[in-house]
Design a protein around this motif. Structure first.
Motif: not given
Length: 248
Positions: A243-248
């Protein structure tokens, strides 16, 4: 608009967040517990930093008064965390901490603060469908028994004085839960992941469906019981990472 507070010596953290993290996951402890309940979680999920939040009135903040409502808690928490919202961030809440995680997210949107990138909800009905849960109807003796069980699951020693202290904290948390009445859903401008557990006897995964009324929501059912999240199972960590892959 929130005003920034001093970033150093922040009692809401057990450890100062790293300035090198690409994003942060603020993990709220659930009813009757403190930030140490996340001690089995990794410090980082990739470059996403896991930041357990210490609430007033428990563990190293036991001398402070606890909160009276989720609205109060969310406002004070957001003010304290604002210096750490300088990069993408998300909230994670399980059961009793899912609702203040939602309320903190809602207040940030309403008051013009930075918005979370994501909201992770585990084992909790949507705000307009509560309050819900058998703990709301337990007396202090029954709550003490539940706290002893939880402490053993967490690998701790349930000493009588500690159980008594945590019973009082649990009671206050449950009162805040009981008073948190939301008449109708409010759409949030960021995604929600609602997580259920196939062996959960406290909150059946089917009861999480109401979260879809709060915006873009994905549902995940993972293996484990109500307390499985304490062990940071790989399946849960993978859901968060994706879910957070776009931000890290």
């Amino acid at each position: 608009m929130y005003q920034e507070t001093e970033a150093q010596n922040n009692p809401w953290f057990l450890k100062e967040p790293s300035p090198l993290s690409k994003a942060r996951l603020f993990c709220i402890p659930y009813s009757g517990c403190g930030a140490s309940m996340y001690r089995h979680w990794p410090e980082f999920i990739g470059r996403l930093e896991v930041c357990p939040i210490q609430l007033p009135g428990r563990e190293n903040r036991f001398h402070e008064p606890t909160y009276a409502s989720y609205e109060q808690l969310a406002g004070e928490m957001n003010k304290a965390l604002l210096p750490y919202m300088d990069r993408p961030f998300a909230f994670f809440g399980h059961c009793g901490s899912a609702l203040p995680s939602y309320e903190a997210s809602f207040q940030l949107v309403q008051r013009g603060g930075p918005s979370p990138a994501h909201l992770f909800i585990s084992s909790q009905v949507a705000p307009h469908q509560g309050p819900y849960g058998r703990f709301l109807d337990l007396n202090d003796h029954e709550l003490a028994a539940e706290i002893e069980l939880l402490m053993r699951k967490m690998g701790g020693t349930p000493l009588p004085d500690i159980i008594e202290l945590n019973t009082g904290i649990m009671r206050a948390d449950l009162e805040a839960n009981r008073r948190y009445i939301q008449s109708q859903p409010v759409q949030l401008p960021f995604p929600i992941t609602a997580i259920g557990w196939n062996g959960d006897k406290e909150v059946d995964p089917s009861l999480l469906s109401g979260w879809e009324e709060y915006g873009e929501t994905s549902f995940k059912i993972l293996d484990g019981d109500h307390h499985q999240f304490l062990e940071a199972p790989l399946e849960l960590i993978s859901v968060i990472a994706e879910a957070m892959r776009l931000y890290v």
